[in-house]
Design an enzyme around this catalytic site. Sequence first.
Site, PDB file in Angstrom:
ATOM      1  N   LYS A  39      33.456  48.145  39.742  1.00  0.00           N
ATOM      2  CA  LYS A  39      34.700  47.876  39.018  1.00  0.00           C
ATOM      3  C   LYS A  39      34.359  47.152  37.724  1.00  0.00           C
ATOM      4  CE  LYS A  39      39.114  46.267  40.795  1.00  0.00           C
ATOM      5  NZ  LYS A  39      39.699  45.284  41.733  1.00  0.00           N
TER       6      LYS A  39
HETATM    7  C1  E4P Z   1      42.878  45.515  42.697  1.00  0.00           C
HETATM    8  O1  E4P Z   1      42.046  46.285  42.294  1.00  0.00           O
HETATM    9  C2  E4P Z   1      43.366  44.388  41.872  1.00  0.00           C
HETATM   10  O2  E4P Z   1      42.338  43.512  41.605  1.00  0.00           O
HETATM   11  C3  E4P Z   1      44.513  43.700  42.567  1.00  0.00           C
HETATM   12  O3  E4P Z   1      45.396  44.695  43.046  1.00  0.00           O
HETATM   13  C4  E4P Z   1      45.212  42.684  41.702  1.00  0.00           C
HETATM   14  O4  E4P Z   1      46.367  42.254  42.366  1.00  0.00           O
HETATM   15  P1  E4P Z   1      47.184  40.951  41.921  1.00  0.00           P
HETATM   16  O5  E4P Z   1      47.848  41.217  40.616  1.00  0.00           O
HETATM   17  O6  E4P Z   1      48.189  40.749  43.022  1.00  0.00           O
HETATM   18  O7  E4P Z   1      46.181  39.837  41.838  1.00  0.00           O
END
Ligand code: E4P
Length: 233
Positions: free
Chosen positions: A83
């Site tokens: 990522k």
């Molecule tokens: C997933 O890839 C993201 O990091 C995550 O969904 C972020 O979620 P949040 O906005 O609730 O922290």
Amino acid sequence: MRIFLDTAEVAEIRRYADWGVVDGVTTNPSLVARSGRVFEEVVAEICAIVDGPVSAEVTALDAAGMVAEGRRLAAIHPNVVVKVPLVPEGLKATAALRADGVDVNVTLCFSLPQALLAAKAGATYVSPFVGRLDDLGQDGMALIDEIVTALRAYPALDTQVLVASVRNAEHVRRAALLGADAVTLPPKVLEQLVAHELTRKGLEAFLADWNRRAGAAPDPAAPRGPGAPGGRS
Ligand code: E4P
């Protein structure tokens, strides 16, 4: 639409993997820090539980650092998806990692132009954060509509839309109607998806009828005595 779990808690992943509906896992540095565990160990354990894409995020800020970190993460297991953040250095790292055959999830996407750049850099997934847009009074799912529509118009851009920052079942319902490729859900949202008041009441009624049928053994768990349903008053 594939369902990923958005957590770095291995015990939670094990519990929900047993439901048979979890296709993959996403983590981010905040989630891993919250787990209090060694990152690489957590990623390896998750890969041993879920046979699907497991996103692990780099923390370097320059492309060379992201690529080096991404290669180390990808070496943990073939299902690791690296990522990277949606910044210029992240786009460069995406192209380099994809050239190595490593899957990349470009994260922190908040606009269609950003998503298009991620797709052009060769991202396997792009992760628009719908909940964080909603928090600003915008409609996060409208962005999913735009990205899904635009990417459908350019089939050469082979990038999957992974709806992230999901906060409720309505996000999931709309993602499915829009034809998003995947959603990533915190465990509490997965729980919301299965729960329905009519399911609960229906099951309760079925079991009550079953236990009242002729010849049924008394249910040891059923309430008895004055005031209990069916009991003496
Ligand atoms: C997933 O890839 C993201 O990091 C995550 O969904 C972020 O979620 P949040 O906005 O609730 O922290």
